[in-house]
Design a protein around this motif. Structure first.
Motif, PDB file in Angstrom:
ATOM      1  N   ALA A  21       5.200 -29.807 -18.301  1.00 38.50           N
ATOM      2  CA  ALA A  21       5.118 -30.952 -19.209  1.00 38.50           C
ATOM      3  C   ALA A  21       4.216 -32.030 -18.617  1.00 38.50           C
ATOM      4  N   LYS A  22       3.549 -32.785 -19.488  1.00 35.86           N
ATOM      5  CA  LYS A  22       2.773 -33.934 -19.025  1.00 35.86           C
ATOM      6  C   LYS A  22       3.701 -35.014 -18.489  1.00 35.86           C
ATOM      7  N   ALA A  23       4.900 -35.107 -19.082  1.00 37.56           N
ATOM      8  CA  ALA A  23       5.897 -36.085 -18.638  1.00 37.56           C
ATOM      9  C   ALA A  23       7.269 -35.637 -19.107  1.00 37.56           C
ATOM     10  N   VAL A  24       8.293 -36.129 -18.400  1.00 42.17           N
ATOM     11  CA  VAL A  24       9.682 -35.865 -18.769  1.00 42.17           C
ATOM     12  C   VAL A  24      10.439 -37.190 -18.674  1.00 42.17           C
ATOM     13  N   ALA A  25      11.172 -37.507 -19.746  1.00 44.39           N
ATOM     14  CA  ALA A  25      11.994 -38.717 -19.775  1.00 44.39           C
ATOM     15  C   ALA A  25      13.461 -38.332 -19.688  1.00 44.39           C
ATOM     16  N   ALA A  26      14.219 -39.102 -18.910  1.00 40.33           N
ATOM     17  CA  ALA A  26      15.659 -38.867 -18.761  1.00 40.33           C
ATOM     18  C   ALA A  26      16.339 -40.158 -18.333  1.00 40.33           C
ATOM     19  N   ASP A  27      17.331 -40.600 -19.108  1.00 38.79           N
ATOM     20  CA  ASP A  27      18.189 -41.722 -18.736  1.00 38.79           C
ATOM     21  C   ASP A  27      17.410 -42.990 -18.377  1.00 38.79           C
ATOM     22  N   GLY A  28      16.369 -43.312 -19.159  1.00 36.20           N
ATOM     23  CA  GLY A  28      15.577 -44.513 -18.923  1.00 36.20           C
ATOM     24  C   GLY A  28      14.389 -44.316 -18.008  1.00 36.20           C
ATOM     25  N   TRP A  29      14.302 -43.162 -17.384  1.00 33.69           N
ATOM     26  CA  TRP A  29      13.204 -42.858 -16.453  1.00 33.69           C
ATOM     27  C   TRP A  29      12.158 -41.989 -17.139  1.00 33.69           C
ATOM     28  N   LEU A  30      10.897 -42.175 -16.754  1.00 38.97           N
ATOM     29  CA  LEU A  30       9.803 -41.313 -17.206  1.00 38.97           C
ATOM     30  C   LEU A  30       9.044 -40.860 -15.967  1.00 38.97           C
ATOM     31  N   TYR A  31       8.927 -39.550 -15.832  1.00 42.00           N
ATOM     32  CA  TYR A  31       8.194 -38.949 -14.713  1.00 42.00           C
ATOM     33  C   TYR A  31       6.927 -38.325 -15.272  1.00 42.00           C
ATOM     34  N   VAL A  32       5.781 -38.877 -14.900  1.00 40.07           N
ATOM     35  CA  VAL A  32       4.491 -38.397 -15.394  1.00 40.07           C
ATOM     36  C   VAL A  32       3.908 -37.433 -14.367  1.00 40.07           C
ATOM     37  N   SER A  33       3.560 -36.238 -14.824  1.00 44.15           N
ATOM     38  CA  SER A  33       2.942 -35.242 -13.937  1.00 44.15           C
ATOM     39  C   SER A  33       1.602 -35.750 -13.410  1.00 44.15           C
ATOM     40  N   GLY A  34       1.211 -35.239 -12.269  1.00 39.91           N
ATOM     41  CA  GLY A  34      -0.053 -35.628 -11.661  1.00 39.91           C
ATOM     42  C   GLY A  34      -1.216 -35.436 -12.609  1.00 39.91           C
ATOM     43  N   GLN A  35      -2.073 -36.461 -12.669  1.00 40.99           N
ATOM     44  CA  GLN A  35      -3.245 -36.430 -13.534  1.00 40.99           C
ATOM     45  C   GLN A  35      -4.503 -36.546 -12.692  1.00 40.99           C
ATOM     46  N   THR A  36      -5.481 -35.778 -13.073  1.00 39.54           N
ATOM     47  CA  THR A  36      -6.780 -35.779 -12.408  1.00 39.54           C
ATOM     48  C   THR A  36      -7.809 -36.412 -13.343  1.00 39.54           C
ATOM     49  N   PRO A  37      -9.018 -36.631 -12.869  1.00 38.39           N
ATOM     50  CA  PRO A  37     -10.061 -37.218 -13.716  1.00 38.39           C
ATOM     51  C   PRO A  37     -10.676 -36.154 -14.634  1.00 38.39           C
ATOM     52  N   MET A  38      -9.885 -35.708 -15.592  1.00 31.60           N
ATOM     53  CA  MET A  38     -10.269 -34.586 -16.432  1.00 31.60           C
ATOM     54  C   MET A  38     -10.284 -35.007 -17.905  1.00 31.60           C
ATOM     55  N   ILE A  39     -11.291 -34.531 -18.619  1.00 28.99           N
ATOM     56  CA  ILE A  39     -11.382 -34.677 -20.074  1.00 28.99           C
ATOM     57  C   ILE A  39     -11.582 -33.292 -20.650  1.00 28.99           C
ATOM     58  N   ASP A  40     -10.706 -32.906 -21.556  1.00 31.07           N
ATOM     59  CA  ASP A  40     -10.810 -31.591 -22.221  1.00 31.07           C
ATOM     60  C   ASP A  40     -10.971 -30.437 -21.236  1.00 31.07           C
ATOM     61  N   GLY A  41     -10.199 -30.474 -20.154  1.00 32.86           N
ATOM     62  CA  GLY A  41     -10.198 -29.375 -19.204  1.00 32.86           C
ATOM     63  C   GLY A  41     -11.348 -29.368 -18.218  1.00 32.86           C
ATOM     64  N   GLU A  42     -12.145 -30.427 -18.204  1.00 33.31           N
ATOM     65  CA  GLU A  42     -13.283 -30.500 -17.281  1.00 33.31           C
ATOM     66  C   GLU A  42     -13.210 -31.781 -16.454  1.00 33.31           C
ATOM     67  N   ILE A  43     -13.387 -31.634 -15.145  1.00 33.77           N
ATOM     68  CA  ILE A  43     -13.444 -32.786 -14.243  1.00 33.77           C
ATOM     69  C   ILE A  43     -14.740 -33.536 -14.512  1.00 33.77           C
ATOM     70  N   ILE A  44     -14.665 -34.864 -14.609  1.00 35.30           N
ATOM     71  CA  ILE A  44     -15.867 -35.650 -14.885  1.00 35.30           C
ATOM     72  C   ILE A  44     -16.756 -35.725 -13.639  1.00 35.30           C
ATOM     73  N   ASP A  45     -18.028 -35.919 -13.868  1.00 32.87           N
ATOM     74  CA  ASP A  45     -18.958 -36.217 -12.792  1.00 32.87           C
ATOM     75  C   ASP A  45     -18.727 -37.666 -12.381  1.00 32.87           C
ATOM     76  N   GLY A  46     -19.224 -38.010 -11.230  1.00 33.71           N
ATOM     77  CA  GLY A  46     -19.083 -39.386 -10.773  1.00 33.71           C
ATOM     78  C   GLY A  46     -18.333 -39.437  -9.465  1.00 33.71           C
ATOM     79  N   GLY A  47     -18.382 -40.585  -8.850  1.00 33.14           N
ATOM     80  CA  GLY A  47     -17.753 -40.770  -7.553  1.00 33.14           C
ATOM     81  C   GLY A  47     -16.297 -41.167  -7.674  1.00 33.14           C
ATOM     82  N   ILE A  48     -15.778 -41.664  -6.571  1.00 30.27           N
ATOM     83  CA  ILE A  48     -14.353 -41.987  -6.489  1.00 30.27           C
ATOM     84  C   ILE A  48     -13.962 -43.102  -7.457  1.00 30.27           C
ATOM     85  N   ILE A  49     -14.836 -44.037  -7.737  1.00 24.45           N
ATOM     86  CA  ILE A  49     -14.512 -45.124  -8.671  1.00 24.45           C
ATOM     87  C   ILE A  49     -14.261 -44.555 -10.064  1.00 24.45           C
TER      88      ILE A  49
END
Length: 129
Positions: A21-49
Motif C-alpha cells: 500500500a502507498k499508505a495505511v491508516a489505523a487509530d488516528g495514525w497514517l503510515y506512508v510508504s517510502g517514496q522516491t523521486p518517481m513520476i509514472d514509474g520513472e525516476i526523474i533526472d536532476g540532482g539531489i535538490i
C-alpha cells in the motif's frame, strides 16, 4: 479499523506493480510508504535538490489523499545514497517544513531503485481515531 490507500495499482520502476500500500491508516495514525523521486514509474533526472523535492511532494500527495495535512506529520525517515547530500536535503526539507517540522531520522543507505533519496512519513490526527 485499518484503511489501506493505493493498493489498486501502484507502479514502480519499469512499470512493475508494487505489492504494498502507498499508505495505511489505523487509530488516528497514517503510515506512508517510502517514496522516491518517481513520476509514472520513472525516476526523474536532476540532482539531489530536484529529487528531494519530488520525493517529499510524492509523500505529501499521499498524505493529502488520505485526508491528513502537513501539520499532521510527526516523523519522517530519510534515506540518502551519499552523506554529501545531507546539507542540500536539509535546504529542501526546510522549504517544506519551516513552520511545522516533524521529528526526523536521516541515514545513508543503498536504495533498491537508482535514485539519490527516499522518504517516508508518519502522521497522526485524532479526528481519525
Amino acid at each position: 479499523m485499518i484503511k489501506r490507500y493505493g493498493i489498486e495499482g501502484g507502479k514502480g520502476t519499469g512499470g512493475q506493480s508494487l505489492p504494498f500500500a502507498k499508505a495505511v491508516a489505523a487509530d488516528g495514525w497514517l503510515y506512508v510508504s517510502g517514496q522516491t523521486p518517481m513520476i509514472d514509474g520513472e525516476i526523474i533526472d536532476g540532482g539531489i535538490i530536484a529529487q528531494s523535492q519530488l520525493a517529499i511532494q510524492n509523500c505529501l500527495d499521499i498524505v493529502e489523499q488520505a485526508g491528513f495535512s502537513k501539520e499532521d506529520i510527526v516523523h519522517m525517515k530519510v534515506f540518502l545514497t551519499d552523506a554529501r547530500y545531507f546539507q542540500s536535503f536539509n535546504k529542501v526539507f526546510k522549504e517544506f517544513f519551516s513552520d511545522c517540522p516533524p521529528a526526523r531520522v536521516c541515514c545513508v543507505a543503498d536504495l533498491v531503485v537508482d535514485c539519490m533519496v527516499e522518504v517516508d512519513m508518519t502522521c497522526f490526527n485524532k479526528k481519525f481515531k
